[in-house]
Design a protein around this motif. Structure first.
Motif, mmCIF file in Angstrom:
data_model
loop_
_atom_site.group_PDB
_atom_site.id
_atom_site.type_symbol
_atom_site.label_atom_id
_atom_site.label_comp_id
_atom_site.label_asym_id
_atom_site.label_seq_id
_atom_site.Cartn_x
_atom_site.Cartn_y
_atom_site.Cartn_z
ATOM 1 N N SER A 107 0.830 -1.202 0.000
ATOM 2 C CA SER A 107 0.000 0.000 0.000
ATOM 3 C C SER A 107 0.876 1.268 0.000
ATOM 4 O O SER A 107 1.622 1.489 -0.954
ATOM 5 C CB SER A 107 -0.958 -0.074 1.194
ATOM 6 O OG SER A 107 -1.925 0.925 1.134
ATOM 7 N N ASN A 111 3.807 2.373 -2.656
ATOM 8 C CA ASN A 111 3.772 3.615 -3.428
ATOM 9 C C ASN A 111 5.092 4.377 -3.360
ATOM 10 O O ASN A 111 5.521 4.954 -4.358
ATOM 11 C CB ASN A 111 2.591 4.471 -2.980
ATOM 12 C CG ASN A 111 1.278 3.783 -3.296
ATOM 13 O OD1 ASN A 111 1.240 2.883 -4.143
ATOM 14 N ND2 ASN A 111 0.211 4.159 -2.622
ATOM 15 N N MET A 133 -0.628 2.000 -6.152
ATOM 16 C CA MET A 133 -1.296 2.884 -7.110
ATOM 17 C C MET A 133 -0.196 3.764 -7.718
ATOM 18 O O MET A 133 0.917 3.810 -7.185
ATOM 19 C CB MET A 133 -2.406 3.696 -6.448
ATOM 20 C CG MET A 133 -2.005 4.519 -5.265
ATOM 21 S SD MET A 133 -3.399 5.451 -4.579
ATOM 22 C CE MET A 133 -4.322 4.193 -3.732
HETATM 23 C C1 MLT Z 1 -1.348 5.963 -0.020
HETATM 24 O O1 MLT Z 1 -1.679 6.952 0.593
HETATM 25 O O2 MLT Z 1 -0.185 5.642 -0.271
HETATM 26 C C2 MLT Z 1 -2.479 5.112 -0.500
HETATM 27 O O3 MLT Z 1 -3.668 5.802 -0.394
HETATM 28 C C3 MLT Z 1 -2.543 3.830 0.193
HETATM 29 C C4 MLT Z 1 -2.766 4.016 1.643
HETATM 30 O O4 MLT Z 1 -1.813 4.248 2.352
HETATM 31 O O5 MLT Z 1 -3.896 3.900 2.106
#
Ligand code: MLT
Length: 208
Positions: A107, A111, A133
């Motif tokens: 997550s 990223n 993402m």
């Molecule tokens: C992020 O903020 O990197 C993404 O929204 C995933 C999360 O941390 O929930």
């Protein structure tokens, strides 16, 4: 702003030429979270688990965000450089090979690993991105000359990730020279046993 050291746990495998798994937790996690998962990849691997330097309402993260899925890109750039500098410094201190670091991020951790890949495409020897993402609205142009191998897993029912943006992200990573293995699993945002099983299989093939 100056770079701050990151809190970390390092577990040496005792094998001089070992790969090092860089463990990057999700929002609200810490450096303890992924140690057990990292250990599943085998005792011949070093583990370096770090805690993100940003706090969101008391929850550690690797960079700031402005809203759900909306990133503070200036902070992301800064934190990515901070993390890379840290990895290089700590590799000298703990005596592991900084050219053999493979990120494993979940997550938010996936990223920042993605941000590192698109800004320094050959800094990592590989990466496992669980539920990532795209780190930037517009990705910079990049080329992985070494065709760095990546494992990416998405959840079919993940409410936090737009499926189309993931397809575009994977396509951009592939066009940029990365060797991407992408799986979409019947899961949500949480990790499943299947994520771990497939990632381990991929890892054993790539880094035996
Ligand atoms: C992020 O903020 O990197 C993404 O929204 C995933 C999360 O941390 O929930």
């Amino acid at each position: 702003m100056d770079y701050q050291p990151l809190k970390y746990i390092y577990k040496a495998s005792g094998t001089p030429e070992a790969y090092t798994l860089l463990l990057l937790h999700g929002t609200g996690g810490n450096e303890h979270d992924l140690i057990g998962l990292g250990a599943e990849f085998g005792s011949h691997i070093n583990l370096l688990s770090v805690r993100g330097n940003v706090l969101e309402h008391g929850m550690p993260r690797f960079f700031k965000r402005l809203g759900m899925g909306v990133f503070d890109e200036q902070d992301l750039r800064f934190r990515t450089e901070e993390l890379l500098t840290f990895i290089r410094e700590i590799s000298a201190k703990e005596a592991f090979d900084s050219t053999k670091v493979i990120a494993l991020g979940y997550s938010n951790g996936a990223n920042i690993a993605g941000a590192l890949l698109v800004t320094h495409p050959d800094a990592l020897a590989g990466a496992i991105l669980f539920r990532p993402m795209p780190p930037y609205k517009e990705l910079p142009s990049f080329t992985s000359a070494d065709h760095v191998p990546l494992f990416v897993s998405s959840g079919q029912m993940d409410p936090t990730v737009d499926p189309e943006s993931i397809q575009q992200y994977v396509a951009a990573l592939t066009t940029g020279g990365f060797s991407v293995h992408h799986v979409t699993l019947p899961a949500g945002h949480n990790l499943s046993q299947q994520d771990l099983d497939l990632a381990k299989k991929w890892f054993d093939n790539e880094f035996r």
